[in-house]
Design an enzyme around this catalytic site. Structure first.
Site, mmCIF file in Angstrom:
data_model
loop_
_atom_site.group_PDB
_atom_site.id
_atom_site.type_symbol
_atom_site.label_atom_id
_atom_site.label_comp_id
_atom_site.label_asym_id
_atom_site.label_seq_id
_atom_site.Cartn_x
_atom_site.Cartn_y
_atom_site.Cartn_z
ATOM 1 N N ASP A 144 0.901 -1.069 0.078
ATOM 2 C CA ASP A 144 0.052 -0.081 -0.046
ATOM 3 C C ASP A 144 0.906 1.422 0.113
ATOM 4 O O ASP A 144 0.548 2.349 -0.104
ATOM 5 C CB ASP A 144 -0.993 -0.252 1.226
ATOM 6 C CG ASP A 144 -0.279 0.203 2.635
ATOM 7 O OD1 ASP A 144 1.066 0.044 2.398
ATOM 8 O OD2 ASP A 144 -0.929 0.120 3.631
ATOM 9 N N LYS A 173 8.738 -0.177 -5.717
ATOM 10 C CA LYS A 173 7.542 -0.992 -5.787
ATOM 11 C C LYS A 173 6.454 -0.278 -6.556
ATOM 12 O O LYS A 173 5.840 -1.259 -7.576
ATOM 13 C CB LYS A 173 6.782 -1.249 -4.419
ATOM 14 C CG LYS A 173 7.598 -1.959 -3.366
ATOM 15 C CD LYS A 173 8.093 -3.467 -3.883
ATOM 16 C CE LYS A 173 6.701 -4.301 -3.964
ATOM 17 N NZ LYS A 173 7.018 -5.884 -4.106
ATOM 18 N N LEU A 209 9.128 -3.003 12.855
ATOM 19 C CA LEU A 209 8.769 -2.521 14.169
ATOM 20 C C LEU A 209 8.492 -3.332 15.074
ATOM 21 O O LEU A 209 9.029 -3.550 16.326
ATOM 22 C CB LEU A 209 7.581 -1.534 13.888
ATOM 23 C CG LEU A 209 6.938 -0.766 15.264
ATOM 24 C CD1 LEU A 209 7.980 0.116 15.707
ATOM 25 C CD2 LEU A 209 5.678 -0.157 14.952
ATOM 26 N N PRO A 224 13.323 2.197 19.933
ATOM 27 C CA PRO A 224 13.555 3.179 19.480
ATOM 28 C C PRO A 224 12.352 3.812 18.571
ATOM 29 O O PRO A 224 11.732 3.058 17.658
ATOM 30 C CB PRO A 224 14.641 2.842 18.396
ATOM 31 C CG PRO A 224 14.625 1.544 18.349
ATOM 32 C CD PRO A 224 13.955 0.934 19.477
HETATM 33 P P1 NAD Z 1 11.486 -10.088 2.967
HETATM 34 O O1 NAD Z 1 12.250 -8.812 3.267
HETATM 35 O O2 NAD Z 1 11.240 -10.661 4.468
HETATM 36 O O3 NAD Z 1 11.661 -11.215 2.061
HETATM 37 C C1 NAD Z 1 12.081 -10.985 0.747
HETATM 38 C C2 NAD Z 1 12.668 -12.414 0.260
HETATM 39 O O4 NAD Z 1 13.205 -11.967 -1.142
HETATM 40 C C3 NAD Z 1 13.824 -12.861 1.024
HETATM 41 O O5 NAD Z 1 13.811 -14.129 1.233
HETATM 42 C C4 NAD Z 1 15.185 -12.557 0.209
HETATM 43 O O6 NAD Z 1 15.909 -13.486 0.279
HETATM 44 C C5 NAD Z 1 14.378 -12.690 -1.118
HETATM 45 N N1 NAD Z 1 15.120 -11.614 -2.107
HETATM 46 C C6 NAD Z 1 15.513 -10.453 -2.254
HETATM 47 N N2 NAD Z 1 16.179 -10.142 -3.170
HETATM 48 C C7 NAD Z 1 16.124 -11.265 -4.001
HETATM 49 C C8 NAD Z 1 16.386 -11.408 -5.478
HETATM 50 N N3 NAD Z 1 17.332 -10.367 -6.070
HETATM 51 N N4 NAD Z 1 16.237 -12.462 -6.067
HETATM 52 C C9 NAD Z 1 15.749 -13.469 -5.321
HETATM 53 N N5 NAD Z 1 15.195 -13.501 -3.938
HETATM 54 C C10 NAD Z 1 15.445 -12.114 -3.565
HETATM 55 O O7 NAD Z 1 10.000 -9.509 2.494
HETATM 56 P P2 NAD Z 1 8.422 -9.497 2.740
HETATM 57 O O8 NAD Z 1 8.210 -8.901 4.152
HETATM 58 O O9 NAD Z 1 8.216 -11.037 3.100
HETATM 59 O O10 NAD Z 1 7.743 -9.032 1.642
HETATM 60 C C11 NAD Z 1 7.514 -9.854 0.655
HETATM 61 C C12 NAD Z 1 6.700 -9.218 -0.450
HETATM 62 O O11 NAD Z 1 5.410 -8.567 0.117
HETATM 63 C C13 NAD Z 1 7.416 -7.936 -0.801
HETATM 64 O O12 NAD Z 1 7.419 -7.850 -2.240
HETATM 65 C C14 NAD Z 1 6.856 -6.668 -0.335
HETATM 66 O O13 NAD Z 1 7.221 -5.334 -1.076
HETATM 67 C C15 NAD Z 1 5.727 -7.215 -0.192
HETATM 68 N N6 NAD Z 1 4.992 -6.503 0.952
HETATM 69 C C16 NAD Z 1 5.281 -6.553 2.219
HETATM 70 C C17 NAD Z 1 4.785 -6.190 3.312
HETATM 71 C C18 NAD Z 1 5.164 -6.252 4.702
HETATM 72 O O14 NAD Z 1 4.386 -5.597 5.826
HETATM 73 N N7 NAD Z 1 6.164 -6.986 5.116
HETATM 74 C C19 NAD Z 1 3.317 -5.650 3.238
HETATM 75 C C20 NAD Z 1 2.936 -5.499 1.845
HETATM 76 C C21 NAD Z 1 3.562 -5.887 0.804
HETATM 77 P P1 TYD Z 2 8.275 -0.776 9.483
HETATM 78 O O1 TYD Z 2 8.165 -2.161 10.400
HETATM 79 O O2 TYD Z 2 9.700 -0.697 9.079
HETATM 80 O O3 TYD Z 2 7.136 -0.747 8.267
HETATM 81 P P2 TYD Z 2 6.957 0.444 7.378
HETATM 82 O O4 TYD Z 2 8.047 1.635 7.366
HETATM 83 O O5 TYD Z 2 7.167 -0.492 5.768
HETATM 84 O O6 TYD Z 2 5.461 0.752 7.817
HETATM 85 O O7 TYD Z 2 8.010 0.467 10.357
HETATM 86 C C1 TYD Z 2 6.476 0.779 10.953
HETATM 87 C C2 TYD Z 2 6.224 1.921 11.688
HETATM 88 O O8 TYD Z 2 6.996 1.878 12.861
HETATM 89 C C3 TYD Z 2 6.675 3.205 10.526
HETATM 90 O O9 TYD Z 2 6.031 4.229 10.894
HETATM 91 C C4 TYD Z 2 8.113 3.317 11.281
HETATM 92 C C5 TYD Z 2 7.984 3.185 12.663
HETATM 93 N N1 TYD Z 2 9.231 2.535 13.450
HETATM 94 C C6 TYD Z 2 9.760 3.101 14.590
HETATM 95 O O10 TYD Z 2 9.124 3.910 15.228
HETATM 96 N N2 TYD Z 2 11.043 2.446 15.054
HETATM 97 C C7 TYD Z 2 11.480 1.527 14.553
HETATM 98 O O11 TYD Z 2 12.771 0.971 15.311
HETATM 99 C C8 TYD Z 2 10.919 0.899 13.220
HETATM 100 C C9 TYD Z 2 11.797 -0.410 12.662
HETATM 101 C C10 TYD Z 2 9.992 1.480 12.744
#
Ligand code: NAD
Ligand code: TYD
Length: 361
Positions: A144, A173, A209, A224
């Protein structure tokens, strides 16, 4: 729930490539597909960057319908060989650099994986499918954060909200989303995109976080909070994101976009206080002990104020809804970390990266 789910055409075709399956969300998606669809062959392609950890999948590592391939999506030649080897009918693309703070210090890594890597995958799938898109699907998992930030509390991101990314992460993205749509509009590729809010749950890397706070509370380290902690995020349990991906993969029309969210907004500071309260109870500490660790630090550059998703399209068209409340999800998450402390200890010591080195190089 069968509403809108058209599995019949899809069930005849089996090999699906999931990228980024060793990461946080990817590992939950791989597990769901491997366990639920025994007649699919799931190939997990992951470069095992710092964020990839095969320990996340140790429970399904031996499953008959699961294969791991180590490789990098920035390597087009490797992807071509992989497509020739497996003849995929579907791609669920999660591999990405995913942490906003890292994108601020090293934007190019995000351009390489998130933009170039995604375009490589599109090109290779397009070449392999060669215009025969019957029964094929290219599903791009996005965030998002591409929509920018919200100020009016009555506003939500919908599928038609204009893109307005602010961080190098969200810009990369957004760029990859545009390429995916361009390949649908230009070449007729059978693409689908979803944009999800912040996830939480087991196996979340402790730079984000919620797991960072759990880890620091347990270890009596400072907590933090960026700026005044006023920023708002909409939190969704990771397993509910994986369930939504399943529904969208099987139920969406080509070219569609779906927003996924938990309708669960929290100010960072309130969420940190809640985690402190839960952890005090779990660790048998006096109420208020962990909150004493809260430390306000310099704000993140370009810090988006509020994200909030309107997921009504997904709920109405495909019948998806979250399976747990935030209280249940957070309880399960904290419990998971406390019972899997070696998982986080392996990460903080760097041990996890050696885990499968001998096996996969
Ligand atoms: P993550 O960082 O935990 O995992 C990413 C994975 O991709 C890892 O296993 C890493 O080894 C692999 N990777 C990175 N670069 C690579 C490359 N060049 N080739 C092959 N593999 C590679 O990420 P996540 O939090 O699991 O997010 C997964 C997807 O979901 C991402 O596309 C992210 O943008 C999307 N997303 C994440 C969130 C969230 O809250 N974490 C929310 C919405 C969408
Ligand atoms: P994060 O988990 O990095 O996700 P995103 O930035 O993709 O939303 O952070 C979530 C929220 O928490 C964001 O507003 C940044 C804040 N944050 C802190 O205040 N302290 C921290 O140490 C981290 C990692 C994030």
């Amino acid at each position: 729930m069968e509403l809108g789910i058209k599995t019949s055409w899809f069930k005849m075709n089996k090999k699906i490539l999931i990228t980024g399956g060793a990461g946080f969300i990817g590992s939950h998606v791989v597990r769901l597909f491997v366990n639920k669809y025994k007649d699919y062959q799931i190939v997990n392609l992951d470069a095992l960057t710092y964020a990839g950890n095969l320990e996340n999948l140790k429970d399904i590592n031996q499953a008959k319908n699961y294969i791991f391939e180590k490789g990098d999506i920035t390597d087009a030649g490797f992807l071509e060989t992989l497509f020739k080897k497996y003849d995929f009918v579907g791609v669920i693309h999660l591999a990405a650099e995913s942490h906003v703070d890292r994108s601020i210090s090293d934007p190019m890594a995000f351009v390489m994986t998130n933009v170039i890597g995604t375009v490589n995958l599109l090109n290779v799938a397009k070449k392999a499918w060669n215009g025969n898109y019957e029964g094929k699907r290219f599903y791009h998992v996005s965030t998002d954060e591409v929509y920018g930030e919200l100020f009016d509390p009555k506003e939500f991101f919908t599928e038609t909200t204009k893109y307005d990314p602010h961080s190098p992460y969200s810009a990369s993205k957004a760029s990859s989303d545009h390429f995916v749509r361009a390949y649908h509009d230009t070449y007729g590729m059978p693409t689908v995109i979803s944009n999800c809010s912040n996830n939480y749950g087991p196996n979340h890397f402790p730079e984000k976080l919620i797991p960072l706070m759990i880890n620091n509370i347990k270890n009596n380290l400072p907590l933090p909070v960026y700026g005044k902690g006023e920023n708002v995020r909409d939190w969704l349990y990771v397993i509910d994101h994986a369930r939504a991906i399943d529904d969208i993969y099987h139920g969406a029309e080509n070219g569609e976009t779906y927003n996924i969210g938990g309708n669960n907004e929290w100010k960072n500071i309130d969420l940190v206080y809640l985690l402190c309260k839960i952890m005090d109870e779990k660790l048998g500490r006096a109420a208020g002990t962990s909150a004493g660790l809260i430390t306000f630090v310099k704000d993140r550059a370009g810090h988006d104020l509020r994200y909030a998703i309107d997921a009504s399209k997904l709920m109405k068209k495909l019948g998806w809804e979250p399976s747990v409340t935030f209280e249940q999800g957070l309880e399960a998450t904290v419990e998971w970390y406390l019972s899997n402390w070696d998982w986080i200890a392996n990460i903080t010591s760097g041990e996890y990266q050696k885990y499968y080195e001998e096996m996969y190089g």
